[in-house]
Design a protein around this motif. Structure first.
Motif, PDB file in Angstrom:
ATOM      1  N   PHE A  39      -2.872  10.636  -3.239  1.00  0.00           N
ATOM      2  CA  PHE A  39      -2.663   9.658  -2.173  1.00  0.00           C
ATOM      3  C   PHE A  39      -3.771   8.609  -2.189  1.00  0.00           C
ATOM      4  N   VAL A  40      -3.401   7.377  -1.858  1.00  0.00           N
ATOM      5  CA  VAL A  40      -4.371   6.279  -1.788  1.00  0.00           C
ATOM      6  C   VAL A  40      -4.877   6.204  -0.351  1.00  0.00           C
ATOM      7  N   LYS A  41      -6.021   6.851  -0.101  1.00  0.00           N
ATOM      8  CA  LYS A  41      -6.518   7.008   1.261  1.00  0.00           C
ATOM      9  C   LYS A  41      -7.737   6.123   1.490  1.00  0.00           C
ATOM     10  N   PRO A  42      -7.815   5.488   2.672  1.00  0.00           N
ATOM     11  CA  PRO A  42      -9.012   4.702   2.987  1.00  0.00           C
ATOM     12  C   PRO A  42     -10.214   5.622   3.153  1.00  0.00           C
ATOM     13  N   ASN A  43     -11.373   5.144   2.697  1.00  0.00           N
ATOM     14  CA  ASN A  43     -12.584   5.938   2.899  1.00  0.00           C
ATOM     15  C   ASN A  43     -12.898   6.046   4.387  1.00  0.00           C
ATOM     16  N   GLN A  44     -12.785   4.939   5.086  1.00  0.00           N
ATOM     17  CA  GLN A  44     -12.860   4.929   6.541  1.00  0.00           C
ATOM     18  C   GLN A  44     -12.245   3.633   7.048  1.00  0.00           C
ATOM     19  N   PHE A  45     -11.465   3.758   8.099  1.00  0.00           N
ATOM     20  CA  PHE A  45     -10.814   2.611   8.728  1.00  0.00           C
ATOM     21  C   PHE A  45     -11.292   2.595  10.173  1.00  0.00           C
ATOM     22  N   HIS A  73       0.852  -1.194   0.000  1.00  0.00           N
ATOM     23  CA  HIS A  73       0.000   0.000   0.000  1.00  0.00           C
ATOM     24  C   HIS A  73       0.888   1.246   0.000  1.00  0.00           C
ATOM     25  N   ALA A  74       1.449   1.551  -1.161  1.00  0.00           N
ATOM     26  CA  ALA A  74       2.215   2.795  -1.297  1.00  0.00           C
ATOM     27  C   ALA A  74       1.269   3.979  -1.132  1.00  0.00           C
ATOM     28  N   ALA A  75       1.755   5.051  -0.517  1.00  0.00           N
ATOM     29  CA  ALA A  75       0.887   6.203  -0.242  1.00  0.00           C
ATOM     30  C   ALA A  75       0.412   6.873  -1.523  1.00  0.00           C
ATOM     31  N   GLY A 126      11.049  13.892 -25.728  1.00  0.00           N
ATOM     32  CA  GLY A 126       9.750  14.516 -25.579  1.00  0.00           C
ATOM     33  C   GLY A 126       8.650  13.554 -25.179  1.00  0.00           C
ATOM     34  N   SER A 127       8.893  12.248 -25.299  1.00  0.00           N
ATOM     35  CA  SER A 127       7.900  11.269 -24.845  1.00  0.00           C
ATOM     36  C   SER A 127       7.799  11.351 -23.323  1.00  0.00           C
ATOM     37  N   VAL A 128       6.609  11.129 -22.797  1.00  0.00           N
ATOM     38  CA  VAL A 128       6.381  11.163 -21.353  1.00  0.00           C
ATOM     39  C   VAL A 128       6.154   9.738 -20.858  1.00  0.00           C
ATOM     40  N   VAL A 129       6.991   9.302 -19.923  1.00  0.00           N
ATOM     41  CA  VAL A 129       6.892   7.953 -19.383  1.00  0.00           C
ATOM     42  C   VAL A 129       6.819   8.022 -17.864  1.00  0.00           C
ATOM     43  N   GLY A 130       6.234   7.006 -17.234  1.00  0.00           N
ATOM     44  CA  GLY A 130       6.153   7.017 -15.786  1.00  0.00           C
ATOM     45  C   GLY A 130       5.804   5.656 -15.225  1.00  0.00           C
ATOM     46  N   VAL A 131       6.299   5.383 -14.030  1.00  0.00           N
ATOM     47  CA  VAL A 131       5.970   4.146 -13.329  1.00  0.00           C
ATOM     48  C   VAL A 131       5.146   4.484 -12.091  1.00  0.00           C
ATOM     49  N   ASN A 132       4.151   3.664 -11.845  1.00  0.00           N
ATOM     50  CA  ASN A 132       3.318   3.781 -10.649  1.00  0.00           C
ATOM     51  C   ASN A 132       3.869   2.814  -9.612  1.00  0.00           C
ATOM     52  N   ALA A 133       4.075   3.271  -8.382  1.00  0.00           N
ATOM     53  CA  ALA A 133       4.595   2.391  -7.333  1.00  0.00           C
ATOM     54  C   ALA A 133       3.734   1.148  -7.167  1.00  0.00           C
ATOM     55  N   TRP A 134       2.426   1.292  -7.326  1.00  0.00           N
ATOM     56  CA  TRP A 134       1.533   0.143  -7.175  1.00  0.00           C
ATOM     57  C   TRP A 134       1.800  -0.901  -8.252  1.00  0.00           C
ATOM     58  N   VAL A 135       2.161  -0.469  -9.440  1.00  0.00           N
ATOM     59  CA  VAL A 135       2.495  -1.395 -10.517  1.00  0.00           C
ATOM     60  C   VAL A 135       3.841  -2.057 -10.243  1.00  0.00           C
TER      61      VAL A 135
END
Length: 518
Positions: free
Chosen positions: A494-500, A377-379, A403-412
């Motif tokens: 941010f990957v936030k819980p709706n409610q914990f 669960h990366a933030a 000029g190409s735009v590239v990116g990695v997602n921590a979740w991936v």
């Protein structure tokens, strides 16, 4: 007549746009890279999906469907691994224009996070990175200890009343007050009141949400922001509110220093006759400025204050919530961690209300649990977008033109079975302890909860200090009973819980023959 002309012009404009998009696609060397149909022609697909609230999971599905490289918009490509060519030291891949929407249009309000110019960023970071080192952060242990005591008292109260509480909210209250204590030597009062003081949490959330969607069309940000900032409920207004708050805190401290009569460097704690509280972060940077105004400017001081408060509270709050969530759902790991923590207590190396950062670093299973929770669960749940520099580069086995735009997602990256194994989607701290030297090197290279390369979050040590000092105390003192066994999350940045929601009980510790703790 006028309406007919308007319709005609609109149709002509749409046709031109469509023809231009098709031409670009057909002439591009990357036209064969797969992805959703509409992502080939318009950024609207990415705008919609990245603001649907679950892009961290959508991004993983995209790579399962299309492979290592996925088109998410014209000239924007999600990659599945932390390619050193993109994120390694000296890569010369600048942050993309997506980050422009994370700063106020006024260049005086630029921050390290939003700075896209590599040279300016590196120069600014070099000037201040020593203030964010772990050795410097450890000097704030006394402040964190006091905040921990307040939080433990609050949780003991909840344990006595037996009430159900939104634990994610209280953990963010803790994170806000902890980073405020480090930065300004005063809390915001979140833990005392249990409420969103002056709407700061809401302002921060709205600002992050605005920047996330505005970043898809960053060229519109300078025009949209001045308009939206006037609407109190807007994300731009939330960003503006946080900017004004941080500037006000800095101005107040400057006035206090001027009233003390020196206006320059203040004496450090420990000097004869000095009864002040320990030197906080703001005093540290103002002292450096007093010695050499060319080294730390007013813009740097604002940027550092912004980094601490805006990023420090959310990152730490989300990370603590994720750690407790996964431990509460994995009793085997929880029992094993408790055994390690309570062994430290039995040796007299900690107490129920005090745990040192140095001690936490000697505990391998504690560190494995923290790393594993931040892996599953990366933030941050969006890709870290970068621009391919002049000459193009070979990325994930494919040549990308400049000029190409590239990116990695921590979740991936964190769900890559080639790195983390077939159980990559499971919370299993042991993977960090069982790996051999080469395997561990690969795990660490793919672990990016705080970003990667030269743009790794400068405030990560603040977060890790708070997590390492608080987590053992929470587990020593309390049991956390989850109300909902499965939570739901919402992602804008941010990957936030709706409610914990949880009920808390004071932990009564006793060892039985099976080495279980209750």
């Amino acid at each position: 007549m006028g309406s007919s002309v308007s319709v005609y012009l609109a149709g002509a404009a749409l046709s031109c746009w469509l023809l231009h998009s098709i031409y670009q696609l057909l002439t591009s060397h990357l036209s064969d890279i797969p992805g959703p149909f509409w992502a080939r022609y318009t950024r609207l697909w990415y705008l919609y999906k990245s603001n649907a609230g679950n892009f961290h999971l959508e991004n993983i599905k995209l790579h399962h469907t299309y492979g290592k490289i996925v088109r998410v918009a014209p000239n924007m490509y999600s990659i599945s691994s932390v390619d050193k060519v993109v994120y390694g030291a000296g890569s010369h891949f600048a942050k993309s224009a997506w980050y422009d929407s994370w700063k106020h249009p006024d260049p005086k309000n630029i921050t390290l996070f939003s700075e896209t110019n590599i040279k300016r960023h590196n120069e600014s970071r070099r000037r201040v990175q020593g203030m964010f080192s772990m050795s410097t952060m450890v000097s704030y242990e006394a402040q964190i200890h006091e905040i921990n005591k307040v939080f433990l008292q609050k949780l003991h109260h909840f344990a006595e009343t037996g009430e159900t509480i939104p634990l994610d909210h209280w953990l963010q209250c803790y994170a806000f007050d902890a980073v405020a204590s480090i930065t300004f030597s005063k809390t915001f009062g979140f833990l005392n009141e249990g409420e969103d003081i002056e709407g700061m949490m809401a302002a921060l959330d709205k600002g992050n949400n605005y920047s996330s969607w505005a970043g898809v069309y960053p060229e519109l940000h300078p025009y949209l922001y001045p308009i939206l900032e006037r609407i109190p409920a807007s994300g731009a207004a939330g960003m503006g509110k946080m900017i004004r708050f941080i500037k006000r805190m800095i101005a107040t401290r400057r006035q206090q220093r001027a009233d003390e009569g020196t206006g320059g460097e203040k004496p450090k704690v420990g000097h004869t006759g000095d009864q002040r509280a320990p030197e906080d972060f703001l005093d540290k940077v103002l002292n450096v400025q007093a010695k050499d105004p060319s080294k730390v400017t007013d813009a740097h001081i604002f940027a550092l204050g912004w980094s601490n408060i805006s990023a420090g509270s959310d990152t730490t709050g989300v990370s603590l919530t994720a750690i407790l969530y996964h431990l509460s759902r994995n009793t085997r790991a929880l029992d094993k961690l408790l055994k390690e923590i309570l062994a430290v207590e039995a040796e007299g190396k900690c107490t129920r209300d005090s745990f040192s950062f140095a001690q936490s670093q000697t505990m391998p299973y504690l560190q494995a649990c923290i790393k594993e929770a931040l892996r599953v669960h990366a933030a941050v749940g969006l890709p870290l977008w970068r621009v391919v520099p002049e000459g193009g580069r070979q990325i994930c086995g494919r040549h990308f033109p400049q000029g190409s735009v590239v990116g990695v997602n921590a979740w991936v990256a964190h769900s890559d079975e080639a790195v983390f194994g077939s159980d990559a989607h499971e919370f299993r701290p042991e993977r960090w302890l069982e790996a051999d030297e080469d395997e561990l090197r690969a795990l660490n290279a793919a672990w990016i909860p705080f970003g990667a390369g030269s743009r790794t979050c400068i405030g990560r040590h603040i977060s890790m200090l708070e997590i390492n000092k608080l987590l053992p105390l929470l587990l020593m003192n309390f049991e956390f009973e989850l109300i909902d066994k499965e939570w739901t999350t919402e992602t804008f940045f941010f990957v936030k819980p709706n409610q914990f929601k949880a009920r808390i009980k004071a932990r009564r510790v006793c060892r039985d023959t099976s080495d279980k703790y209750t």
